[in-house]
Design a protein around this motif. Sequence first.
Motif, PDB file in Angstrom:
ATOM      1  N   ALA A 109      -9.415  -2.664 -15.567  1.00 44.59           N
ATOM      2  CA  ALA A 109      -8.820  -2.037 -14.380  1.00 44.59           C
ATOM      3  C   ALA A 109      -9.806  -2.030 -13.212  1.00 44.59           C
ATOM      4  CB  ALA A 109      -8.366  -0.619 -14.705  1.00 44.59           C
ATOM      5  N   ALA A 112      -9.922  -5.528 -11.840  1.00 49.64           N
ATOM      6  CA  ALA A 112      -8.684  -5.793 -11.115  1.00 49.64           C
ATOM      7  C   ALA A 112      -8.708  -5.101  -9.754  1.00 49.64           C
ATOM      8  CB  ALA A 112      -7.480  -5.323 -11.933  1.00 49.64           C
ATOM      9  N   PHE A 113      -9.278  -3.899  -9.704  1.00 49.91           N
ATOM     10  CA  PHE A 113      -9.386  -3.218  -8.410  1.00 49.91           C
ATOM     11  C   PHE A 113     -10.303  -3.991  -7.472  1.00 49.91           C
ATOM     12  CE2 PHE A 113     -11.284  -0.384  -5.329  1.00 49.91           C
ATOM     13  CZ  PHE A 113     -10.164   0.240  -4.801  1.00 49.91           C
ATOM     14  N   ARG A 116      -8.274  -6.656  -6.026  1.00 50.44           N
ATOM     15  CA  ARG A 116      -7.339  -6.085  -5.052  1.00 50.44           C
ATOM     16  C   ARG A 116      -8.064  -5.726  -3.754  1.00 50.44           C
ATOM     17  NH1 ARG A 116      -2.380  -3.591  -7.171  1.00 50.44           N
ATOM     18  NH2 ARG A 116      -2.234  -4.029  -9.383  1.00 50.44           N
ATOM     19  N   LEU A 130      -3.474  -1.595  -3.148  1.00 54.00           N
ATOM     20  CA  LEU A 130      -4.803  -1.028  -3.366  1.00 54.00           C
ATOM     21  C   LEU A 130      -4.691   0.354  -4.011  1.00 54.00           C
ATOM     22  CD1 LEU A 130      -7.767  -1.805  -2.859  1.00 54.00           C
ATOM     23  CD2 LEU A 130      -7.636  -0.514  -0.731  1.00 54.00           C
ATOM     24  N   ARG A 132      -2.246   1.371  -5.923  1.00 51.41           N
ATOM     25  CA  ARG A 132      -1.830   1.149  -7.308  1.00 51.41           C
ATOM     26  C   ARG A 132      -3.031   0.804  -8.182  1.00 51.41           C
ATOM     27  NH1 ARG A 132       1.488  -3.214  -6.865  1.00 51.41           N
ATOM     28  NH2 ARG A 132       2.691  -1.970  -5.421  1.00 51.41           N
ATOM     29  N   GLY A 133      -3.944   0.019  -7.654  1.00 56.85           N
ATOM     30  CA  GLY A 133      -5.160  -0.312  -8.397  1.00 56.85           C
ATOM     31  C   GLY A 133      -6.025   0.917  -8.637  1.00 56.85           C
ATOM     32  N   GLN A 136      -4.526   2.913 -11.428  1.00 53.63           N
ATOM     33  CA  GLN A 136      -4.809   2.319 -12.737  1.00 53.63           C
ATOM     34  C   GLN A 136      -6.222   2.653 -13.194  1.00 53.63           C
ATOM     35  OE1 GLN A 136      -4.008  -1.826 -12.093  1.00 53.63           O
ATOM     36  NE2 GLN A 136      -1.800  -1.587 -12.475  1.00 53.63           N
TER      37      GLN A 136
END
Length: 185
Positions: A109, A112-113, A116, A130, A132-133, A136
Motif C-alpha cells: 500500500a 502504491a501510494f 499515486r 490520492l 484513496r491511496g 489504504q
Amino acid sequence: MRLATPAVSGPSSSRLNHPVLLPDPDPDEDIAPTPAPAPPVGRPRPAAKLHWYIASGFAGAVLVTALYVLLGSRSASLGNRAGSDSAPGGVSVSDTAVLDRRADTLALAISAFAMRASMYDSRRMACSGLARGLAQVEDGWLSYNMARKDLMAASDPARDARDKSLYADVRAVEVRFERSSCARP
C-alpha cells in the motif's frame, strides 16, 4: 435497377426490401429456390443444449464449493495446531505468518501510494485517487498494528527494525499527503 421501394407483400414479411441492398432478381435467370438444409443427425436440440449448460454450471459450482471446503478445512486445521507449531517465543507460526502478511500488505500500500503521488504530481491523478491511496495505507497500518499488538510478548530484532521502518514509511506518506492540497478522506 429501380430506385423506388417495392411494397411489402404478405403478412410474413416484416422487413422492407430495399432495391439498393437487395436488388430484384433478374427475370432472365432461372434460379430455383433452395430448400433449407436439414439439421445434422445427432446435434442436440435447443432444450437439450439448455440442460447441458445448466448441468455444467451446477457441476462447476459443486467443484468450486468442494475446493473451498477442502482448502478451508486445511487452513482451519493449521490454525488449531498452535501447540505443535510454536515459534521459540511461544507464539504460533500462523500468528507470525499473519503479521508478516499484514506487513507485506502495508508495504504494498505504501509503494502504491508513492506511485499515486507521482501521478498526482504530474497531474495524471485527481485528489480522490490520492485520498484513496492514503486510506489504504491507514487501513493497512491499523490492521498491522492490531496483529502486532496480539504478538507483544514475542519480540525480535528483525521485526522491531521492520516496525520502525514501516512507521517511518507511513509517517512519510502522511507528510506527503499533507503537502498536497487534497482534503483528508
